[in-house]
Design a protein around this motif. Sequence first.
Motif, PDB file in Angstrom:
ATOM      1  N   SER A 106       1.147  -1.236   0.228  1.00 19.36           N
ATOM      2  CA  SER A 106       0.346  -0.214  -0.133  1.00 19.36           C
ATOM      3  C   SER A 106       0.899   1.439   0.274  1.00 19.36           C
ATOM      4  CB  SER A 106      -1.051   0.114   0.549  1.00 19.36           C
ATOM      5  OG  SER A 106      -0.501  -0.655   2.108  1.00 19.36           O
ATOM      6  N   THR A 107       0.634   2.420  -0.813  1.00 11.25           N
ATOM      7  CA  THR A 107       1.229   3.645  -0.565  1.00 11.25           C
ATOM      8  C   THR A 107       0.290   4.364   0.355  1.00 11.25           C
ATOM      9  OG1 THR A 107      -0.722   4.690  -1.853  1.00 11.25           O
ATOM     10  CG2 THR A 107       1.428   3.468  -2.736  1.00 11.25           C
ATOM     11  N   ALA A 108       1.285   5.104   0.213  1.00 12.55           N
ATOM     12  CA  ALA A 108       1.676   6.410   1.960  1.00 12.55           C
ATOM     13  C   ALA A 108      -0.160   7.274   2.063  1.00 12.55           C
ATOM     14  CB  ALA A 108       2.181   7.770   1.859  1.00 12.55           C
ATOM     15  N   GLU A 109      -0.758   7.372   0.886  1.00 12.35           N
ATOM     16  CA  GLU A 109      -1.303   7.991   0.772  1.00 12.35           C
ATOM     17  C   GLU A 109      -2.676   6.567   1.094  1.00 12.35           C
ATOM     18  OE1 GLU A 109      -4.778  10.525  -0.178  1.00 12.35           O
ATOM     19  OE2 GLU A 109      -2.171  11.037  -0.299  1.00 12.35           O
ATOM     20  N   GLU A 110      -2.613   5.484   0.403  1.00 12.30           N
ATOM     21  CA  GLU A 110      -3.523   4.349   1.035  1.00 12.30           C
ATOM     22  C   GLU A 110      -3.573   4.382   2.281  1.00 12.30           C
ATOM     23  OE1 GLU A 110      -3.373   1.497  -1.456  1.00 12.30           O
ATOM     24  OE2 GLU A 110      -3.271   2.157  -3.172  1.00 12.30           O
ATOM     25  N   TYR A 111      -2.500   4.094   3.037  1.00 12.56           N
ATOM     26  CA  TYR A 111      -2.413   4.316   4.217  1.00 12.56           C
ATOM     27  C   TYR A 111      -3.170   4.997   4.859  1.00 12.56           C
ATOM     28  CZ  TYR A 111      -1.063   3.426   8.893  1.00 12.56           C
ATOM     29  OH  TYR A 111      -0.204   3.230  10.029  1.00 12.56           O
ATOM     30  N   TRP A 112      -3.042   6.049   4.775  1.00 13.01           N
ATOM     31  CA  TRP A 112      -2.975   7.850   5.283  1.00 13.01           C
ATOM     32  C   TRP A 112      -5.251   7.822   5.036  1.00 13.01           C
ATOM     33  CZ3 TRP A 112      -3.812  11.018   8.512  1.00 13.01           C
ATOM     34  CH2 TRP A 112      -4.636  11.831   8.698  1.00 13.01           C
ATOM     35  N   LYS A 113      -5.047   7.232   4.163  1.00  9.16           N
ATOM     36  CA  LYS A 113      -6.864   7.490   3.293  1.00  9.16           C
ATOM     37  C   LYS A 113      -7.386   6.444   3.963  1.00  9.16           C
ATOM     38  CE  LYS A 113      -7.157   9.134  -1.019  1.00  9.16           C
ATOM     39  NZ  LYS A 113      -7.719   9.200  -1.988  1.00  9.16           N
ATOM     40  N   HIS A 114      -7.133   4.535   4.636  1.00  7.85           N
ATOM     41  CA  HIS A 114      -7.488   3.743   5.570  1.00  7.85           C
ATOM     42  C   HIS A 114      -7.480   4.387   7.436  1.00  7.85           C
ATOM     43  CE1 HIS A 114      -8.725   0.025   6.780  1.00  7.85           C
ATOM     44  NE2 HIS A 114      -8.013   0.050   7.323  1.00  7.85           N
ATOM     45  N   ARG A 116      -7.384   7.844   8.231  1.00  8.16           N
ATOM     46  CA  ARG A 116      -8.263   8.620   8.518  1.00  8.16           C
ATOM     47  C   ARG A 116      -9.830   7.724   8.913  1.00  8.16           C
ATOM     48  NH1 ARG A 116      -8.702  12.719   4.145  1.00  8.16           N
ATOM     49  NH2 ARG A 116      -9.566  11.009   2.978  1.00  8.16           N
TER      50      ARG A 116
END
Length: 160
Positions: A106-114, A116
């Motif tokens: 997972s990318t950092a963006e996906e990790y952050w969205k999940h 949040r």
Amino acid sequence: MNTCFEKKPVHLGTWMHLLMLSMIDFKVMGTSQRRCCLDVQVMRGANCWTNHYLVRGRLRMMLPQRVGVKICPLPFAVHRFAMPEMRDSYVQSLEEELSDWSLCESTAEEYWKHLRSCITSSAEESIGRGVCSNPEWFEESVNVMKPLIEEKNQAHSRYL
């Protein structure tokens, strides 16, 4: 709105009794509409057949900006974290949300969205949202005012 604009004291009074000038008539506006008000003025020469002076307001007519405006939800009721059972409920809910997701591929963006979405859903589930602390005055008393307004309108139509 009468007191929001700087005027001479003689131009602030709206009622004259003998030699006493008082400010008892006002323009009332909600907080969201105050930026539309350009000026409020007492018309001392207007003959209203009473001992009150006419209060005139100049308004900038603005259409509501509803299209494309993002309405933010109410903030979370964080004061409920002071109660141990609410805090424990939030921690347990957050652990359940985060346990079924792995960090692999997972990318950092996906990790952050999940992350949040886990935090917000756990907070909504356990502590909930707060209530609006500053409701408009007319929304609170609409049930009281509606019959009075209808009665006034009926009396006016009977008079005509």
